[in-house]
Design a protein around this motif. Structure first.
Motif, PDB file in Angstrom:
ATOM      1  N   TYR A 115       0.827  -1.207   0.000  1.00 21.52           N
ATOM      2  CA  TYR A 115       0.000   0.000   0.000  1.00 21.52           C
ATOM      3  C   TYR A 115       0.863   1.260   0.000  1.00 21.52           C
ATOM      4  CZ  TYR A 115      -3.557   3.355   1.571  1.00 21.52           C
ATOM      5  OH  TYR A 115      -4.402   4.438   1.685  1.00 21.52           O
ATOM      6  N   SER A 116       1.950   1.234   0.764  1.00 24.97           N
ATOM      7  CA  SER A 116       2.831   2.409   0.826  1.00 24.97           C
ATOM      8  C   SER A 116       3.506   2.668  -0.514  1.00 24.97           C
ATOM      9  CB  SER A 116       3.880   2.231   1.925  1.00 24.97           C
ATOM     10  OG  SER A 116       4.843   1.267   1.560  1.00 24.97           O
ATOM     11  N   LEU A 117       3.888   1.596  -1.215  1.00 25.09           N
ATOM     12  CA  LEU A 117       4.459   1.755  -2.552  1.00 25.09           C
ATOM     13  C   LEU A 117       3.478   2.461  -3.476  1.00 25.09           C
ATOM     14  CD1 LEU A 117       6.268  -1.625  -3.374  1.00 25.09           C
ATOM     15  CD2 LEU A 117       7.311   0.642  -3.278  1.00 25.09           C
ATOM     16  N   ILE A 118       2.231   2.015  -3.450  1.00 28.33           N
ATOM     17  CA  ILE A 118       1.214   2.592  -4.318  1.00 28.33           C
ATOM     18  C   ILE A 118       0.935   4.039  -3.920  1.00 28.33           C
ATOM     19  CG2 ILE A 118      -1.202   2.391  -5.043  1.00 28.33           C
ATOM     20  CD1 ILE A 118      -0.889  -0.671  -4.569  1.00 28.33           C
ATOM     21  N   CYS A 119       0.914   4.325  -2.601  1.00 25.45           N
ATOM     22  CA  CYS A 119       0.681   5.701  -2.129  1.00 25.45           C
ATOM     23  C   CYS A 119       1.791   6.653  -2.558  1.00 25.45           C
ATOM     24  CB  CYS A 119       0.554   5.721  -0.605  1.00 25.45           C
ATOM     25  SG  CYS A 119      -1.015   5.111   0.018  1.00 25.45           S
ATOM     26  N   ARG A 120       3.010   6.156  -2.623  1.00 22.99           N
ATOM     27  CA  ARG A 120       4.122   7.018  -3.031  1.00 22.99           C
ATOM     28  C   ARG A 120       4.061   7.313  -4.525  1.00 22.99           C
ATOM     29  NH1 ARG A 120       7.625   3.678  -0.319  1.00 22.99           N
ATOM     30  NH2 ARG A 120       9.089   3.485  -2.052  1.00 22.99           N
ATOM     31  N   TYR A 121       3.622   6.348  -5.277  1.00 23.12           N
ATOM     32  CA  TYR A 121       3.600   6.536  -6.728  1.00 23.12           C
ATOM     33  C   TYR A 121       2.382   7.336  -7.172  1.00 23.12           C
ATOM     34  CZ  TYR A 121       4.033   5.627 -11.673  1.00 23.12           C
ATOM     35  OH  TYR A 121       4.168   5.777 -13.023  1.00 23.12           O
ATOM     36  N   ALA A 122       1.240   7.090  -6.545  1.00 24.04           N
ATOM     37  CA  ALA A 122       0.006   7.805  -6.877  1.00 24.04           C
ATOM     38  C   ALA A 122      -0.546   8.437  -5.604  1.00 24.04           C
ATOM     39  CB  ALA A 122      -1.016   6.839  -7.489  1.00 24.04           C
TER      40      ALA A 122
END
Length: 745
Positions: free
Chosen positions: A127-134
């Protein structure tokens, strides 16, 4: 984004606090919350081969106990009544083999482990990866400066792959998609915690139950009592940490894998070497053709062969990708294949022993040694998901989705190894209740399968998003990943849900309870943040507040804590109205958790001057990753003061050019800098006082009935029964001043 600053100069900050060169070169300005972070370096965490093999050895004792003990109960759970056809054994063995290959090896070891967040795994890491990218985080605190943190950076989507940009734009523009993504993450977290309850129960009960073969007079009640006693001991040793527990358990589980591998090979050679035919997928088709619905139902037992697979990913922060891959491919996978193959060979000659396959297939001279090792391995199986639960709770806590609990970092040598006392004791109580209530592995197994498959399915969905948006994987590989692995997991999911009324409701009840807590906490946390954002004091009004005739400047440094990272928190105005005194040096301190595992120490502090120079007011954003340990107050004070001095030095060396870039200027006010530095050192030696905002929240008068229940009852009850912010920050009481205020949400 932030309010304009009343400042003679608006200069960039220095994030260096350990005597390094503060700022150099020509830097582009990107200042969204009165702070900037130039001169950052990309951090990396590398390990020598010696350390990797050391971690691989530890991982055997921490990660694989769960999946390693699955041979205790898989065949007995699969053939619930009896074996109807001898070739059904070959069909089940074939399904086990290809499930281990597809899910454990291909999906997790070679794909999912690569989707780590700078070495951290689990649902929240994805989830954190996705939050950083988008920009899909519900809390609007994503500033441009954060993207300059070494570990934050991600490769942007290329023009040749517009698909990634389209998916990103859709996620950012859809409130429903953002909320659904968070709910999926919470559900995955809840199911992992459910695993942390069910794994110890089924593993210990299965191992202790083996004593019935030699002591038939031992009643079910005695077995349950022994299991409960062992479970209590397991949770009591958690406080010693993963590092020590891993070293203690690794030799035992290594012996376990050696035993089951050797015994499996012995049984394979002695009873029926022909089971090697199970590597032919044809036997899977024959099994379903013969048994139809019964074959589909039996998948609920077969899926238990991959229990604990998610622990490899959830526990990744305790180890490394390479260490997990080495231990799985060299020790765990070969031993499991030999164990299941050997049991299948034995069952081909002894169909009637299917209820006690594991212990019946052990050669007589090895029975008692194997029993002792089995109990030890069951204890270790519990450790795998318990440590994984600690990791994922820590991550959800940092992301504002879990009530405050105490996180203890248990290893100074390896990052990410944590112990959470409150969660540990709650898991212990739940395990005791489940073991005493269900009493048999068959009922617990029905519940266990649902938790296992739900987490795996959610992981597949989140990894697919990572493959599309961040990795920008070829579309055909993505389709193959989703269609092959997703189809297998959905088939297993339909099977385990069939046993909902036979104990399968338990993990869903756990998940519903935990998701309610997490949803209430995160929703009110979001509303509270938005309230502060909407009611913040414009920094242009700060001069009027602090220069009132009745407001006195007192010696020392005041550290005013707030979650707000933009503007001046509304509680400060409330403080001035009631306590008309401001410290000579005032620093607004905001603790900010980024959607990233770790923030390098030299990038932790961001400083900015607030108001005119003579006012002596600054802002400090203290950035943490979701696995970082909070600094104790002594280290924190030293970091604040050293960083502040670095900033004062650097702001006189740089200025803002007309093109928006930071440029060097002549150093023409050395005396002014030295005077201000002396004031900071004098204030530090006089006193450091922590001003902490203690906000209560109530529903506004026009709120709907469900909002009143949510805020006035559920959230208030949670807040009163968990640790307060000052406890988590470990601020010394003798130097703390609490400032109370009520927000109407």
């Amino acid at each position: 984004m932030g309010e304009p600053v009343i400042a003679v100069e608006e200069q960039p900050i220095s994030t260096e606090i350990q005597g390094k060169s503060p700022i150099h070169g020509r830097l582009k300005r990107a200042d969204s919350f009165d702070a900037e972070s130039p001169g950052l370096k990309r951090g990396s965490q590398t390990h020598s081969w010696g350390a990797i093999f050391n971690l691989a050895f530890q991982s055997i004792g921490v990660v694989y106990g769960d999946i390693g003990t699955s041979p205790l109960y898989v065949y007995s759970s699969t053939f619930a009544s009896s074996i109807q056809h001898n070739d059904d054994i070959l069909g089940v063995l074939a399904i086990i083999i290809y499930t281990l290959i597809l899910i454990t090896l291909i999906k997790y070891v070679f794909i999912v482990l690569q989707a780590n967040d700078n070495g951290d795994g689990g649902t929240f890491a994805l989830y954190s990866l996705i939050c950083r990218y988008a920009k899909v985080s519900l809390i609007p605190n994503q500033q441009a400066e954060d993207r300059d943190v070494s570990n934050y950076r991600l490769e942007p989507a290329s023009r040749s792959l517009a698909r990634a940009s389209k998916v990103k734009s859709w996620l950012e523009g859809s409130a429903t998609a953002k909320f659904t993504l968070l709910l999926m993450t919470m559900l995955g977290t809840s199911m992992v915690i459910g695993d942390g309850v069910l794994t110890p129960c089924i593993s210990v009960l299965s191992a202790v139950g083996g004593i019935k073969g030699a002591a038939s007079s031992l009643t079910e009640g005695r077995i349950v009592s022994i299991s409960v006693a062992i479970l209590v001991c397991i949770f009591l040793v958690q406080r010693f940490g993963t590092d020590k527990v891993g070293y203690s358990f690794a030799p035992i589980i290594l012996v376990w894998f050696l035993f089951i591998g050797v015994i499996g090979f012995y049984n394979f050679c002695k009873y029926d070497p022909g089971v090697i035919k199970a590597f032919n997928p044809k036997y899977i088709i024959d099994y379903f053709s013969r048994n139809k619905k019964d074959a589909w139902i039996s998948l609920g037992g077969i899926v238990l062969c991959i229990t604990g697979t998610e622990a490899m990913f959830a526990d990744l922060g305790h180890f490394t990708v390479r260490s997990i891959q080495i231990s799985m491919c060299s020790v765990v996978f070969p031993s499991l294949i030999l164990a299941y193959t050997g049991q299948a060979s034995y069952l081909r000659k002894h169909n009637e022993h299917v209820k006690d396959t594991f212990y019946k297939s052990i050669p007589t001279p090895l029975y008692w040694p194997m029993f002792v090792v089995a109990v030890g391995a069951a204890i270790i199986a519990s450790q795998a998901m318990i440590s994984g639960t600690f990791s994922i709770v820590q991550q959800s806590l940092a992301m504002g989705c879990f009530p405050r609990v105490k996180v203890v970092h248990t290893s100074s040598k390896y990052e990410g190894q944590v112990f959470i006392p409150e969660v540990n004791y709650l898991l212990m109580i739940a395990c005791v209740l489940v073991t005493a209530g269900f009493r048999t592995t068959e009922k617990i197994g029905n519940a266990y399968g649902i938790a296992v498959v739900f987490v795996m399915t959610l992981t597949t969905a989140l990894v697919t998003l990572v493959m599309v948006m961040i990795w920008k994987t070829n579309i055909f590989l993505i389709l193959a990943f989703v269609l092959v692995l997703g189809s297998v997991e959905l088939l297993y999911l339909t099977s385990v849900l069939y046993k909902f009324t036979q104990g399968g409701y338990l993990p869903l009840a756990f998940a519903a309870f935990l998701m309610t807590i997490m949803s209430v906490w995160s929703m009110v946390h979001l509303r509270k943040y938005n309230y502060e954002l909407q009611h913040k004091v414009p920094t242009r009004n700060l001069l009027d507040l602090t220069t009132k005739p009745e407001v006195h400047r007192v010696p020392g440094i005041g550290l005013f804590y707030s979650e707000l990272v933009e503007g001046v928190p509304p509680i400060f105005s409330h403080y001035i109205d009631n306590v008309p005194a401001v410290h000579k040096v005032l620093v607004f301190v905001s603790m900010k958790w980024l959607p990233i595992g770790r923030v390098p120490q030299d990038e932790r502090f961001l400083f900015r001057r607030v108001g005119p120079r003579e006012l002596g007011v600054f802002r400090c954003i203290v950035r943490y990753g979701y696995t970082d340990a909070a600094l104790v107050h002594g280290e924190f004070e030293a970091g604040i003061v050293e960083g502040l001095k670095q900033y004062i030095n650097s702001e006189h060396m740089w200025s803002m050019g007309e093109d928006g870039e930071v440029v060097a200027r002549e150093f023409d006010d050395k005396e002014e800098v030295e005077r201000e530095l002396r004031e900071v050192e004098k204030a530090m030696s006089t006193a450091v006082v922590y001003l902490v905002g203690q906000t209560e929240v109530v529903a506004r008068s026009e709120a709907r009935w469900w909002e009143r229940v949510l805020i006035d009852y559920l959230y208030t009850w949670l807040r009163r029964n968990v640790r307060q912010g000052v406890e988590v920050l470990r601020i010394p009481n003798r130097r703390m001043v609490k400032v109370g205020m009520t927000y109407e949400l």
